[in-house]
Design a protein around this motif. Structure first.
Motif, PDB file in Angstrom:
ATOM      1  N   ALA A 102       0.856  -1.191   0.000  1.00 24.07           N
ATOM      2  CA  ALA A 102       0.000   0.000   0.000  1.00 24.07           C
ATOM      3  C   ALA A 102       0.885   1.232   0.000  1.00 24.07           C
ATOM      4  N   MET A 103       0.390   2.281  -0.660  1.00 23.17           N
ATOM      5  CA  MET A 103       1.114   3.546  -0.708  1.00 23.17           C
ATOM      6  C   MET A 103       0.160   4.683  -1.013  1.00 23.17           C
ATOM      7  N   THR A 104       0.603   5.892  -0.706  1.00 27.81           N
ATOM      8  CA  THR A 104      -0.105   7.096  -1.124  1.00 27.81           C
ATOM      9  C   THR A 104       0.864   7.901  -1.989  1.00 27.81           C
ATOM     10  N   GLY A 105       0.337   8.880  -2.691  1.00 23.56           N
ATOM     11  CA  GLY A 105       1.171   9.746  -3.514  1.00 23.56           C
ATOM     12  C   GLY A 105       1.587   9.133  -4.838  1.00 23.56           C
ATOM     13  N   ALA A 106       0.992   8.011  -5.217  1.00 25.53           N
ATOM     14  CA  ALA A 106       1.328   7.375  -6.493  1.00 25.53           C
ATOM     15  C   ALA A 106       0.757   8.187  -7.652  1.00 25.53           C
ATOM     16  N   ARG A 107       1.465   8.169  -8.776  1.00 22.30           N
ATOM     17  CA  ARG A 107       0.965   8.831  -9.980  1.00 22.30           C
ATOM     18  C   ARG A 107      -0.111   7.987 -10.640  1.00 22.30           C
ATOM     19  N   ASP A 108       0.074   6.673 -10.564  1.00 23.32           N
ATOM     20  CA  ASP A 108      -0.855   5.731 -11.188  1.00 23.32           C
ATOM     21  C   ASP A 108      -0.544   4.330 -10.667  1.00 23.32           C
ATOM     22  N   GLY A 109      -1.202   3.344 -11.232  1.00 27.04           N
ATOM     23  CA  GLY A 109      -1.013   1.972 -10.790  1.00 27.04           C
ATOM     24  C   GLY A 109       0.388   1.436 -10.990  1.00 27.04           C
ATOM     25  N   GLN A 110       1.129   1.989 -11.930  1.00 22.92           N
ATOM     26  CA  GLN A 110       2.497   1.519 -12.173  1.00 22.92           C
ATOM     27  C   GLN A 110       3.375   1.716 -10.945  1.00 22.92           C
ATOM     28  N   ASP A 111       3.177   2.809 -10.213  1.00 21.91           N
ATOM     29  CA  ASP A 111       3.992   3.065  -9.023  1.00 21.91           C
ATOM     30  C   ASP A 111       3.778   1.994  -7.956  1.00 21.91           C
ATOM     31  N   VAL A 112       2.539   1.611  -7.725  1.00 21.03           N
ATOM     32  CA  VAL A 112       2.273   0.586  -6.715  1.00 21.03           C
ATOM     33  C   VAL A 112       2.695  -0.794  -7.222  1.00 21.03           C
ATOM     34  N   ASP A 113       2.606  -1.014  -8.522  1.00 26.76           N
ATOM     35  CA  ASP A 113       3.092  -2.263  -9.110  1.00 26.76           C
ATOM     36  C   ASP A 113       4.616  -2.370  -8.953  1.00 26.76           C
ATOM     37  N   ASP A 114       5.314  -1.258  -9.151  1.00 26.33           N
ATOM     38  CA  ASP A 114       6.769  -1.244  -8.956  1.00 26.33           C
ATOM     39  C   ASP A 114       7.126  -1.565  -7.504  1.00 26.33           C
ATOM     40  N   TYR A 115       6.350  -1.040  -6.579  1.00 28.95           N
ATOM     41  CA  TYR A 115       6.568  -1.297  -5.151  1.00 28.95           C
ATOM     42  C   TYR A 115       6.433  -2.798  -4.858  1.00 28.95           C
ATOM     43  N   ALA A 116       5.419  -3.435  -5.420  1.00 29.96           N
ATOM     44  CA  ALA A 116       5.225  -4.876  -5.228  1.00 29.96           C
ATOM     45  C   ALA A 116       6.387  -5.662  -5.843  1.00 29.96           C
ATOM     46  N   GLU A 117       6.860  -5.241  -7.004  1.00 29.51           N
ATOM     47  CA  GLU A 117       7.981  -5.931  -7.640  1.00 29.51           C
ATOM     48  C   GLU A 117       9.245  -5.816  -6.789  1.00 29.51           C
ATOM     49  N   CYS A 118       9.460  -4.662  -6.190  1.00 31.33           N
ATOM     50  CA  CYS A 118      10.620  -4.482  -5.311  1.00 31.33           C
ATOM     51  C   CYS A 118      10.532  -5.417  -4.112  1.00 31.33           C
ATOM     52  N   ALA A 119       9.342  -5.538  -3.559  1.00 29.40           N
ATOM     53  CA  ALA A 119       9.150  -6.447  -2.427  1.00 29.40           C
ATOM     54  C   ALA A 119       9.419  -7.892  -2.841  1.00 29.40           C
ATOM     55  N   ALA A 120       8.941  -8.281  -4.003  1.00 30.12           N
ATOM     56  CA  ALA A 120       9.143  -9.650  -4.486  1.00 30.12           C
ATOM     57  C   ALA A 120      10.624  -9.940  -4.724  1.00 30.12           C
ATOM     58  N   ALA A 121      11.332  -8.988  -5.293  1.00 24.87           N
ATOM     59  CA  ALA A 121      12.758  -9.187  -5.570  1.00 24.87           C
ATOM     60  C   ALA A 121      13.549  -9.354  -4.272  1.00 24.87           C
ATOM     61  N   GLN A 122      13.281  -8.498  -3.293  1.00 31.07           N
ATOM     62  CA  GLN A 122      13.995  -8.597  -2.017  1.00 31.07           C
ATOM     63  C   GLN A 122      13.646  -9.899  -1.298  1.00 31.07           C
ATOM     64  N   TYR A 123      12.395 -10.289  -1.347  1.00 33.25           N
ATOM     65  CA  TYR A 123      11.966 -11.538  -0.716  1.00 33.25           C
ATOM     66  C   TYR A 123      12.704 -12.730  -1.329  1.00 33.25           C
TER      67      TYR A 123
END
Length: 128
Positions: free
Chosen positions: A48-69
């Protein structure tokens, strides 16, 4: 008479191009990641996040979490399976599912976890 002036103005407003993504204000606040192991190498990430420009920003956040995991688990790769995104009251949420693996998986939406985590750090996106 006044009607003839209003209609063209409204027509022009309807045809206006939306601003380019890099012209939209971007003031992200990352609200956290919830990770759930679904089965073996199948992992769900709720972000979850606020201040996103669009869905791509939150999708990028999920991808970062998946990569670190994937790296935390000793794997070098992940493959994106699906992401559901919603925005309510300025809070963007993504429910994403990835598989993690020690070698490059088959499929089109694969990620090299080390490279993605490095890109996330450079772009200020937190990971798990």
């Amino acid at each position: 008479m006044r009607m003839s002036v209003v209609i063209p103005v409204l027509a022009l407003a309807a045809c206006a191009e939306p601003p380019a993504r890099d012209e939209v204000p971007f003031t992200p606040e990352y609200l956290g990641v919830d990770t759930g192991l679904l089965d073996g190498d199948l992992v769900r990430f709720d972000v979850a996040m606020t201040g996103a420009r669009d869905g791509q920003d939150v999708d990028d956040y999920a991808e970062c979490a998946a990569a670190q995991y994937a790296l935390i688990r000793g794997y070098g790769f992940a493959r994106h399976l699906r992401t559901n995104i919603e925005e309510k009251g300025g809070v963007w949420r993504a429910d994403a599912v990835y598989t993690i693996s020690p070698s490059l998986p088959q499929g089109l939406k694969t990620i090299d976890a080390e490279i993605v985590v490095q890109n996330c750090a450079e772009n200020g996106i937190p990971t798990v």
